[in-house]
Design a protein around this motif. Structure first.
Motif: not given
Lengths: 354, 290
Positions: B3-4, B7, B252, B255-258
């Motif tokens: 994922t990292f 992104l 980021f 992808g990781y939050q919202d």
């Protein structure tokens, strides 16, 4: 006393110079204006009266914006966001907390003034282009909050309000537009008068000094911090009032009504009307509110002949808006107010050119 | 980890396009001290011109790019000559408003001619993906980064080495001194607008290829402001660093939050930068004199 001569208007006393009106023509125009405002609700049908009502709200908002942009020289692209603060807070206070509407509106105005002051803080260090970008950011942040913060609308995305009632008196359905006309007219009149008089006081003069040259203003003893933040507060107060009135008048509050486009429309109003003049803000509000109506009317008239036109209406309206802004800035940067003054001068000095 | 990496590539691709869009913006600001609110619409118009040449007229890719460049040049020259030149010496507010008016006009014109529905355009860059350190990375994003890097390098060399580039830097530094050296300031102003329109065209075509040809392309233009404030309004290297930071940050966060939060984070960064360091990372600090 003042003398009106062929070469201009001359004041002989300070008192005369400070008066809002000094010539007989100005009193005659004032009289005509009063008659017009009194007669309007009796001659217009509900459709036109609703347009007049939106114009009156726009007048309050435009006057507020002109205090900040035209008189203090602080560019703001956050108008839509500040109107949203006024609309949402007034709607929530009145609907969910059950406050009387006038109290809710007053509190909404105060809250908007406070939030406007907060977003004015970058203005202490920034000016011109940087401030425009900072207020753009405040617009985007407020827009994000009202779109995504479910608590504001109880996760419905919109708030609906009851028909306006003031301390137990509910607006009658049959004379809805008329009653609103009187309320809005009174408030718009108060707003114009307050703004007009603000610039006869020391505070108002200090705003103008900041606009003309802030370093020089500081040198003559104007406290820049106070002047700029008060300008943001006063202006946002007017704008919050316009937002709260929009909420109660339209009886719905959604984020779509307070986007960046609203900010741009209001800036267009004060530019088309004339920066740094209260009358200009009023002319601009009238002009920019009537423009879409005019375009729609034209489209209806030629509609049968050119059916593609009605599909293109939103695009055409935006194109005309853009074009009007560009043309005014290039041809008459000081707006309708300056055109009106030139017209008056032409008549006064006739048959001489100047 | 995958994922990292994904992104990272998406963020770098977005950042590269942002840097291209911001480059045009900075060029105009440096040379003419105009803040161009219509930069997003330049992207939009560029992408639609390319679409017209490539899909509607059916021209081969190279010819379509050339048509796009010619039209962008024309738009740049016309805008400078008929809209910005009469505004020389006006207040910043008037100049900002004239570019806002221009942006409304351009967007409305595109909407009138092409409608609001997205247009389908055959992929220019390959849609396949490559395996890279255990992650599947779309090839077209990698190519976008590469193309943007090439174009940005070309622009940088142009400013460092070519006659016109040096003349532009001279005008940006001091208009009167440049005039005494025989540089035509008017021509440089026109050149700045042309280069801005062309870099926006490239950004618009790349962006349209990885997303879609539709009206939303213009919205990307507002993201230019966080980029240029972060990098410094008058710094070309700043656009690259700023573009990459903002591109990575939005990807980021989304992808990781919202994803919704990702649209507002750049503006929060903008406000913070303005409060702490208003001239950005690489911008020139100006001292004001009365």
């Amino acid at each position: 006393m003042s003398n009106v001569t062929a070469t201009g208007i001359y004041h002989r006393t300070y008192a005369s110079e400070l008066r809002l009106r000094s010539t007989r023509a100005e009193y005659v125009r004032l009289g005509l204006m009063v008659v017009l405002l009194l007669v309007l609700p009796f001659v217009l049908d509900n459709y036109w009266l609703s347009i007049v009502n939106t114009i009156l709200i726009a007048v309050i908002g435009a006057v507020g914006l002109n205090i900040l942009v035209g008189y203090t020289g602080q560019i703001s692209l956050g108008q839509g966001g500040f109107m949203a603060v006024g609309a949402y807070s007034s709607a929530i206070l009145a609907e969910r907390m059950g406050m009387p509407v006038p109290v809710a509106i007053v509190l909404a105005v105060l809250l908007t003034a406070a939030i406007g002051t907060f977003f004015g803080l970058p203005g202490l260090r920034l000016k011109g282009l940087y401030l425009a970008i900072a207020t753009l950011a405040s617009q985007q942040i407020i827009e994000f909050v009202i779109r995504r913060w479910g608590w504001l609308t109880e996760d419905r995305g919109y708030i609906t309000l009851d028909r306006l009632s003031i301390f137990g008196w509910t607006l009658p359905r049959e004379s809805f537009e008329q009653s609103w006309y009187w309320i809005l007219m009174l408030l718009a009149l108060l707003a114009v008068l307050a703004a007009r008089n603000l610039f006869r006081t020391g505070l108002g003069r200090s705003f103008m000094a900041v606009r003309d040259q802030d370093i020089a203003a500081e040198a003559i003893g104007v406290n820049l911090t106070t002047a700029k933040l008060t300008a943001f507060a006063v202006s946002s107060g007017f704008v919050g009032l316009a937002g709260a009135l929009t909420a109660h008048y339209t009886e719905t509050v959604t984020w779509e009504a307070f986007t960046l486009n609203v900010s741009i429309t209001y800036l267009a109003m004060i530019i088309v009307g004339g920066l740094g003049s209260i009358a200009g803000a009023v002319y601009g509000a009238i002009f920019m509110s009537l423009l879409p109506v005019l375009i729609r009317t034209v489209a209806d008239v030629v509609g049968p002949a050119a059916p593609w036109l009605s599909n293109q209406l939103p695009a055409i309206q935006n194109a005309v808006f853009g074009l009007v802004i560009i043309l005014f800035l290039i041809i008459e940067p000081r707006g309708l107010n300056r055109l009106w003054e030139r017209m008056k001068e032409y008549v006064r000095y006739w048959p001489f050119r100047y | 980890m995958s994922t990292f990496l994904n992104l990272l590539v998406y963020g770098l691709a977005d950042g590269a396009i942002l840097a291209l869009a911001a480059l045009g913006f900075v060029l105009i600001y440096k040379a003419t001290s105009v803040i161009n609110f219509a930069q997003g619409e330049f992207l939009l118009v560029g992408a639609y011109m390319f679409y017209t040449a490539f899909v509607v007229l059916g021209l081969p890719l190279v010819a379509a790019v050339l048509v796009g460049v010619v039209v962008a040049t024309l738009i740049g020259v016309l805008v400078e000559r008929f809209i910005l030149r009469p505004m020389i010496g006006e207040d910043p507010i008037s100049i900002i408003m004239v570019t806002i008016g221009l942006s409304m006009l351009l967007k409305a014109l595109v909407q009138m001619f092409y409608g609001t529905s997205p247009k389908s355009q055959p992929a220019i860059l390959p849609r396949s993906s490559v395996e890279f350190l255990g992650a599947t990375v779309p090839l077209n994003r990698l190519l976008v980064i590469l193309i943007a890097a090439v174009v940005l390098t070309a622009f940088t060399i142009f400013f460092r080495r070519s006659r016109h580039g040096i003349a532009m830097r001279a005008v940006a530094d001091d208009q009167q001194a440049a005039m005494t050296m025989g540089i035509s300031v008017r021509r440089i102003f026109a050149l700045a607008w042309v280069l801005a329109a062309v870099s926006a065209l490239i950004a618009g075509v790349l962006l349209a290829d990885i997303s879609a040809v539709d009206q939303n392309l213009a919205g990307f233009g507002l993201m230019v402001f966080p980029v240029v404030i972060l990098g410094g309004l008058d710094s070309v290297p700043g656009t690259i660093v700023g573009g990459l930071i903002i591109g990575l940050l939005t990807q980021f966060v989304s992808g990781y939050q919202d994803p919704g939060l990702a649209t507002v984070v750049p503006y929060v960064v903008l406000v913070l930068i303005l409060l702490v360091r208003p001239y950005g990372l690489f911008g020139e600090t100006r001292i004001e004199r009365v």
